[in-house]
Design a protein around this motif. Structure first.
Motif, mmCIF file in Angstrom:
data_model
loop_
_atom_site.group_PDB
_atom_site.id
_atom_site.type_symbol
_atom_site.label_atom_id
_atom_site.label_comp_id
_atom_site.label_asym_id
_atom_site.label_seq_id
_atom_site.Cartn_x
_atom_site.Cartn_y
_atom_site.Cartn_z
ATOM 1 N N ILE A 202 0.809 -1.228 0.000
ATOM 2 C CA ILE A 202 0.000 0.000 0.000
ATOM 3 C C ILE A 202 0.842 1.278 0.000
ATOM 4 O O ILE A 202 0.289 2.380 -0.018
ATOM 5 C CB ILE A 202 -0.945 0.038 1.218
ATOM 6 C CG1 ILE A 202 -0.160 0.191 2.521
ATOM 7 C CG2 ILE A 202 -1.843 -1.191 1.237
ATOM 8 C CD1 ILE A 202 -0.992 0.647 3.696
ATOM 9 N N ALA A 203 2.165 1.145 0.014
ATOM 10 C CA ALA A 203 3.030 2.320 0.146
ATOM 11 C C ALA A 203 3.803 2.619 -1.132
ATOM 12 O O ALA A 203 4.329 1.712 -1.777
ATOM 13 C CB ALA A 203 4.008 2.112 1.299
ATOM 14 N N LYS A 204 3.858 3.897 -1.495
ATOM 15 C CA LYS A 204 4.695 4.321 -2.620
ATOM 16 C C LYS A 204 6.172 4.135 -2.285
ATOM 17 O O LYS A 204 6.963 3.700 -3.114
ATOM 18 C CB LYS A 204 4.439 5.791 -2.946
ATOM 19 C CG LYS A 204 3.120 6.108 -3.619
ATOM 20 C CD LYS A 204 3.067 7.604 -3.925
ATOM 21 C CE LYS A 204 1.743 8.015 -4.546
ATOM 22 N NZ LYS A 204 1.697 9.486 -4.786
ATOM 23 N N GLU A 205 6.542 4.529 -1.072
ATOM 24 C CA GLU A 205 7.923 4.444 -0.624
ATOM 25 C C GLU A 205 7.957 3.738 0.722
ATOM 26 O O GLU A 205 7.077 3.948 1.549
ATOM 27 C CB GLU A 205 8.544 5.839 -0.495
ATOM 28 C CG GLU A 205 8.550 6.631 -1.789
ATOM 29 C CD GLU A 205 9.034 8.064 -1.596
ATOM 30 O OE1 GLU A 205 9.474 8.409 -0.468
ATOM 31 O OE2 GLU A 205 8.986 8.841 -2.569
ATOM 32 N N VAL A 206 8.965 2.905 0.930
ATOM 33 C CA VAL A 206 9.088 2.153 2.175
ATOM 34 C C VAL A 206 10.465 2.394 2.782
ATOM 35 O O VAL A 206 11.494 2.137 2.146
ATOM 36 C CB VAL A 206 8.887 0.641 1.957
ATOM 37 C CG1 VAL A 206 9.047 -0.107 3.282
ATOM 38 C CG2 VAL A 206 7.519 0.368 1.346
ATOM 39 N N TYR A 207 10.468 2.903 4.000
ATOM 40 C CA TYR A 207 11.703 3.184 4.723
ATOM 41 C C TYR A 207 11.796 2.261 5.931
ATOM 42 O O TYR A 207 10.880 2.210 6.758
ATOM 43 C CB TYR A 207 11.725 4.640 5.182
ATOM 44 C CG TYR A 207 11.703 5.618 4.035
ATOM 45 C CD1 TYR A 207 12.888 6.061 3.450
ATOM 46 C CD2 TYR A 207 10.493 6.076 3.509
ATOM 47 C CE1 TYR A 207 12.862 6.941 2.383
ATOM 48 C CE2 TYR A 207 10.466 6.959 2.441
ATOM 49 C CZ TYR A 207 11.661 7.386 1.879
ATOM 50 O OH TYR A 207 11.638 8.255 0.814
ATOM 51 N N VAL A 208 12.880 1.522 6.017
ATOM 52 C CA VAL A 208 13.091 0.627 7.146
ATOM 53 C C VAL A 208 13.945 1.337 8.187
ATOM 54 O O VAL A 208 15.011 1.869 7.877
ATOM 55 C CB VAL A 208 13.777 -0.683 6.712
ATOM 56 C CG1 VAL A 208 14.120 -1.529 7.937
ATOM 57 C CG2 VAL A 208 12.864 -1.466 5.784
ATOM 58 N N MET A 209 13.456 1.373 9.418
ATOM 59 C CA MET A 209 14.168 1.972 10.533
ATOM 60 C C MET A 209 14.776 0.845 11.357
ATOM 61 O O MET A 209 14.060 0.106 12.035
ATOM 62 C CB MET A 209 13.211 2.821 11.362
ATOM 63 C CG MET A 209 12.552 3.947 10.563
ATOM 64 S SD MET A 209 11.206 4.776 11.463
ATOM 65 C CE MET A 209 12.100 5.460 12.857
#
Length: 267
Positions: A202-209
């Motif tokens: 569902i996300a355009k961009e995915v950032y892993v923290m």
């Protein structure tokens, strides 16, 4: 003997478990430099422990969070707060974002609460992050419905996966059990893995923290290959070996330093 201002700082610390310099400066009507000096003196007296941007109770970092759910939220707090700060810089006014149920992403929710300068919409399956964001005038909050489980209470399972499919977000900020540059982002639990996979859809961009302790090591399940991610945000304790293993991924790693400066490894 504590001054009135120092006593006020300690009372605030007792109430919240942690305090921020900016918050205390506004509350007590004095400069941030003055507050930092007070905190430094209190640390020398053993009354608290300094962190980047504030202080925590002497008993250990993350005390306020521990009162919410478990001492595991108090691990690597300074690293997670630095990562949260860098993640916040990636959020633009008007963004719709997803925050999952990881401990590191909890600190992003906390950072958003403490820095209300951006008008955003937030979708989360984390009850603790939702609690941080509920009622904020700058946050339009949506909680994903479904069965509540996990050591950090969050919705998961088939109903939650179905509900989350109805959302669409600009940016997702998710945690990881591990990062293996050969295998991908890894997980140890099937319900959590499936929720992260649903978030990816569902996300355009995915950032892993992911703090520096998350790199390498063994794993049971793979959530996705690293190429399915937009960027990884970690701290400046990541080893040279793991950066070498990143290969072509080096310039897509954001390294958060405790002094507040952003470092991009690579180009």
């Amino acid at each position: 003997m504590f001054t009135d201002r120092s006593a006020a700082i300690l009372r605030r610390l007792e109430e919240k478990g942690e305090v921020k310099v900016s918050e205390l400066s506004s509350l007590l009507g004095c400069s941030e430099v003055t507050i930092r000096n007070d905190i430094r003196k209190l640390e020398k007296k053993g009354a608290l422990r300094r962190t980047h941007g504030g202080a925590v109770a002497k008993e250990g970092a993350g005390r306020r969070a521990e009162r919410l759910q478990g001492s595991w939220l108090g691990k690597n707090v300074e690293k997670k707060q630095a990562i949260a700060r860098e993640a916040y810089r990636l959020i633009e006014d008007g963004d719709t974002i997803m925050i999952d149920d990881a401990t590191t992403t909890f600190y992003l929710a906390e950072y958003i609460r403490e820095h209300p300068g951006k008008q955003i919409a937030v979708v989360t399956n984390s009850l603790l992050s939702g609690n941080e964001l509920a009622g904020l005038p700058n946050v339009e909050l949506y909680i994903v419905g479904g069965y509540v489980g996990g050591r950090m209470p969050a919705t998961m399972g088939e109903e939650a996966e179905k509900n989350i499919s109805g959302f669409h977000v600009d940016k997702a900020f998710i945690g990881a059990h591990g990062i293996n540059f050969q295998a991908g982002m890894t997980s140890i639990g099937t319900p959590q893995m499936r929720m992260k996979q649903a978030i990816l859809r569902i996300a355009k961009e995915v950032y892993v923290m992911a703090d520096s302790s998350k790199f390498g090591g063994g794993y049971l399940q793979v959530v996705c290959p690293v190429d399915a991610l937009t960027r990884i945000i970690t701290d400046d304790q990541i080893s040279a070996r793991h950066l070498e293993e990143a290969g072509k991924w080096r310039d897509r790693i954001i390294i958060a330093s405790l002094d507040g400066k952003e470092q991009n490894y690579g180009a």
